[in-house]
Design an enzyme around this catalytic site. Structure first.
Site, PDB file in Angstrom:
ATOM      1  N   SER A 155      17.250 -23.523  13.421  1.00  0.00           N
ATOM      2  CA  SER A 155      18.465 -23.313  12.640  1.00  0.00           C
ATOM      3  C   SER A 155      19.689 -23.656  13.470  1.00  0.00           C
ATOM      4  O   SER A 155      19.665 -23.557  14.705  1.00  0.00           O
ATOM      5  CB  SER A 155      18.548 -21.853  12.215  1.00  0.00           C
ATOM      6  OG  SER A 155      19.818 -21.591  11.655  1.00  0.00           O
ATOM      7  N   TYR A 160      18.929 -13.099  15.001  1.00  0.00           N
ATOM      8  CA  TYR A 160      18.316 -14.295  14.403  1.00  0.00           C
ATOM      9  C   TYR A 160      18.688 -15.519  15.249  1.00  0.00           C
ATOM     10  O   TYR A 160      17.835 -16.329  15.604  1.00  0.00           O
ATOM     11  CB  TYR A 160      18.831 -14.427  12.969  1.00  0.00           C
ATOM     12  CG  TYR A 160      18.423 -15.678  12.219  1.00  0.00           C
ATOM     13  CD1 TYR A 160      17.127 -15.827  11.722  1.00  0.00           C
ATOM     14  CD2 TYR A 160      19.340 -16.705  11.975  1.00  0.00           C
ATOM     15  CE1 TYR A 160      16.757 -16.959  11.012  1.00  0.00           C
ATOM     16  CE2 TYR A 160      18.982 -17.842  11.263  1.00  0.00           C
ATOM     17  CZ  TYR A 160      17.694 -17.975  10.780  1.00  0.00           C
ATOM     18  OH  TYR A 160      17.334 -19.088  10.074  1.00  0.00           O
TER      19      TYR A 160
END
Ligand code: FAD
Ligand code: NAP
Lengths: 243, 446
Positions: free
Chosen positions: A135, A148
């Site tokens: 990501s 995250y």
């Protein structure tokens, strides 16, 4: 005909990717934790195409089972892609390490655990491709969701190391940083249209990227520049920003 | 995907009207049942390729995520899919295996549910009927959450009501459809230039044996050239005819896109006249035959993404009517003259001869259908109102999937089963959750 293993196949991106692969004639092994959704997917692919489709139970957090899972596959895959990811609740991560650990393990430890097995086999065999879906959140830690982000940053480092290691064996490693994509992970978010891709688009871009051997893939072009900007901002400014 | 409630602005293809709506998504029937548990008015929204307000309501059920393929029998060509699957997805999966859609509209970006609910027609209507004729069976979720499986044998009345019923009998869950066998992805296309309307219509009537036929009409040409145009006929090419091409190759992926709304009024009489003239004269020979890919034969407009934006943000309307074959010749001519007198031009005008059709509430009937596009402006409403009177007097009617403005009286007068349809829907809508759209409210159906 390629044999492709899709881990985290029931993710919205995974479903779109499976369909695109099947339509181009590859046989598909679908791995995920939700059996009902897997069955529905397999039925759909068998109606749409004539390729071989099989389904396999896989839980990223059940790392002890990964070896058995991988050895028991009906065929040896030519390519492996992993979509597993967990955004997690940012506030909850800050309050409870249990929650934070789940985010870290799902996005990083669990993925490393399975991709190591794949890498060892591919290295020995001397061919294949491995795609990790990371990501843009891993490009620089930011206050919202840095648990995250740090797991994805770890995944970035892992994939880059893996690429160096496997380069001489002729195994190709790709890192996908989707940017915003309209999936269940971000359902209900108000996302800017021009910066947000659809799962089908992600699937198409990844397939093309594998074909062209692109090592780091941003799905929409502006993300590369946005993240470059974010990375080069001096810390003394960055820490004051709300981005 | 859980049913997430979101408020957003939605519109159909003409971008008129635009409404603020609560949207509900689902990818499992159970989620839909939960959503229907909430009382109020609701309607299914497929891919928004109807032009007006057929899939608009304060609360809409978006079907696009409900799109799994359930089964395919490669011996018979019968396929069963969830209703949110696009026709484009069926083509992608089955053309390479030698099967084609039984009926194709002018765009492949239509959902199966939308195709059934509007009982769409294609260039082969004169010989092969509308979409509904090829539907084997349906599963429909009613407002109370119950599921009705219907076909010509099982609950035939409910089946008839759902085909062409514009989503008012319930949400179509899945569609079992008979596909059509083809030998290649190519079409033998013949283009015939006609210098006036009568020539165009003669061409239609003398060549019924071609599977596909459709004509483009230059609505701006007047005098002797009134109704000049180009007739296009086609036939799926056989294996022998495609030698040199790969039998089932996909079309090229190249696609243009209109990235934003162009200024209102860019498409005016001047620019349209120039375009039409070039288009008409490009075909030097009166009859031309060539082999084309099915994409370019059936879906030439799909090559330009979001082409509706060339009309500007104000949007546009399509006016599509059908007139019985006997009055059609005179009537189409009179209507073209009327449009010319109004000074408003239509950029796209498509003419087609329909065959017979027996149906409860569908649009097609034996005769001529003409579809015209107009940018939304004050004068257009006035013109359309006048055209309505002509269409009704000549025994014709308007296509609900294209409509955004006709009134209740026009609908009641021109659809022979309008009353029965209204009563049947009222009966089905007995509970606290009711299916209705802006279209059905406007037409007094709900
Ligand atoms: C460029 C272009 C060319 C076209 N050419 C043709 C043509 O040649 N012939 C033709 O007949 N039409 C044509 N159309 C119109 C189009 O085929 C129809 O309007 C079709 O219904 C659109 O389907 P959709 O999936 O976009 O549905 P929408 O436009 O979203 O909805 C249309 C209707 O179907 C209902 N509906 C949708 N899904 C369901 C469901 N699952 N259950 C119950 N009801 C449902 C809606 O409530 C609404 O009443 C064309 C449209 C465009 C934009
Ligand atoms: N959407 C975005 O904007 C975006 C942006 C950047 C990166 N990404 C990344 O893209 C990837 C795909 O995500 P998505 O957007 O398609 O969302 P998604 O549909 O939520 O996909 C996440 C997938 O991870 C799976 N998963 C979570 N925990 C698991 C576990 N313990 N074991 C096995 N599988 C597990 C989920 O399984 P279930 O299906 O069973 O829930 C789900 O399929 C993720 O890695 C995500 O981080 C997404």
């Amino acid at each position: 005909m390629e044999r492709i293993l899709i881990i985290g196949a029931t993710s919205d991106m995974g479903q779109a990717f499976a369909q695109a692969c099947a339509l181009q004639g590859s046989s598909i092994m679908l791995a995920a934790r939700n059996g009902d959704v897997l069955d529905r997917m397999a039925k759909d692919l068998r109606a749409r195409t004539q390729v071989a489709v099989s389904t396999h139970a896989f839980d990223a957090l059940d790392m002890e089972q990964h070896e058995v899972f991988y050895q028991d596959l009906p065929e040896r895959p030519d390519g492996v892609i992993c979509f597993v990811g967990l955004l997690g609740d940012a506030a909850a991560c800050q309050q409870s390490f249990e929650v934070a650990r789940r985010v870290l393990d799902t996005n990083l430890t669990g993925v490393v655990s399975i991709l190591d097995l794949v890498a060892n086999e591919f290295e020995k065999r001397g061919r294949g491709w491995i795609v990790g879906v990371s990501s843009v959140a891993g490009d620089r830690g930011r206050a919202p969701r840095y648990h995250y982000g740090c797991a994805k940053a770890g995944l970035n480092a892992y994939l880059s190391g893996l690429r160096q290691r496997l380069f001489k064996s002729g195994v190709f490693v790709m890192n996908v940083k989707p940017g915003y994509c309209r999936t269940k992970m971000v359902a209900g978010w108000n996302l800017p249209n021009t910066m947000t891709s659809e799962p089908e688009e992600v699937a198409r871009v990844i397939l093309k990227g594998i074909h062209r051997k692109q090592e780091t893939l941003y799905v929409r072009w502006m993300w590369r520049w946005i993240m470059w900007l974010i990375r080069v901002l001096p810390e003394c400014i960055f820490k004051r920003l709300k981005i | 995907m859980v049913n997430k409630m979101q408020k957003q602005k939605i519109a159909d293809w003409g971008n008129y009207p635009v409404v603020e709506a609560e949207t509900v998504r689902f990818n499992q029937a159970e989620q839909l049942r939960v959503a229907l548990g909430e009382p109020g008015e609701v309607i299914a929204y497929g891919n928004g390729r109807s032009y007006g307000d057929a899939s608009l309501q304060k609360r809409v059920i978006m079907t696009r995520s409900f799109r799994s393929f359930l089964s395919f029998d490669s011996a018979s060509g019968v396929v069963c899919c969830e209703s949110g699957a696009l026709l484009a997805e069926l083509l992608e999966a089955f053309v390479p295996r030698g099967w084609f859609l039984p009926v194709s509209p002018g765009t492949k970006f239509v959902t199966l549910g939308g195709a059934v609910a509007a009982d769409i027609h294609g260039k082969n209507h004169h010989g092969e009927g509308s979409f509904g004729a090829h539907v084997v069976s349906l599963e429909v979720m009613r407002a109370d959450g119950s599921i009705v499986r219907c076909s010509r044998e099982e609950y035939p009345e409910f089946f008839a009501l759902t085909i062409g019923g514009m989503g008012l009998s319930g949400v179509i869950l899945n569609v079992t459809l008979q596909l059509k066998a083809i030998e290649s992805a190519w079409v033998r296309q013949q283009t015939i230039r006609a210098s006036r309307l009568s020539e165009l219509m003669d061409a239609f009537e003398s060549f019924d044996e071609w599977t596909y036929s459709v004509a483009w009409v230059d609505t701006l040409a007047g005098g002797d050239a009134l109704g000049r145009g180009m007739l296009m006929r086609g036939e799926h090419a056989t294996v022998e005819q495609v030698q040199g091409h790969s039998t089932f190759s996909a079309a090229s992926q190249r696609k243009l896109n209109v990235p934003f709304f162009l200024p209102n009024g860019l498409l005016n009489r001047g620019t349209m006249m120039a375009f039409n003239s070039v288009y008409y004269h490009q075909n030097q020979k009166p009859v031309k035959e060539r082999l084309v890919h099915y994409e370019s034969f059936f879906y030439p407009l799909d090559a330009i993404g979001n082409w509706n934006r060339i009309y500007g943000r104000r949007g546009f309307m399509q006016y599509q009517f059908v007139l019985p074959r006997v009055t059609g010749r005179v009537a189409v001519e009179a209507i073209l003259k009327k449009i010319q007198a109004s000074g408003l031009g239509s950029f796209l005008a498509v003419l087609k001869l329909f065959g017979e059709q027996e149906s409860f509430i569908s649009f097609p009937m034996a005769g001529y259908t003409l579809a015209l596009d107009f940018p939304v402006c004050f004068e257009v409403f006035k013109l359309m109102k006048e055209l309505d009177a002509m269409v009704a007097d000549w025994g014709g009617r308007l296509y609900l999937a294209k409509d955004a403005r006709m009134d209740e009286a026009m609908f009641a007068k021109t659809y022979p089963h309008a009353d029965d349809f209204r009563e049947a829907i009222a009966l089905l809508n007995g509970g606290s959750t009711r299916f209705s759209s802006l279209l059905s409210n406007r037409l007094g159906i709900t």
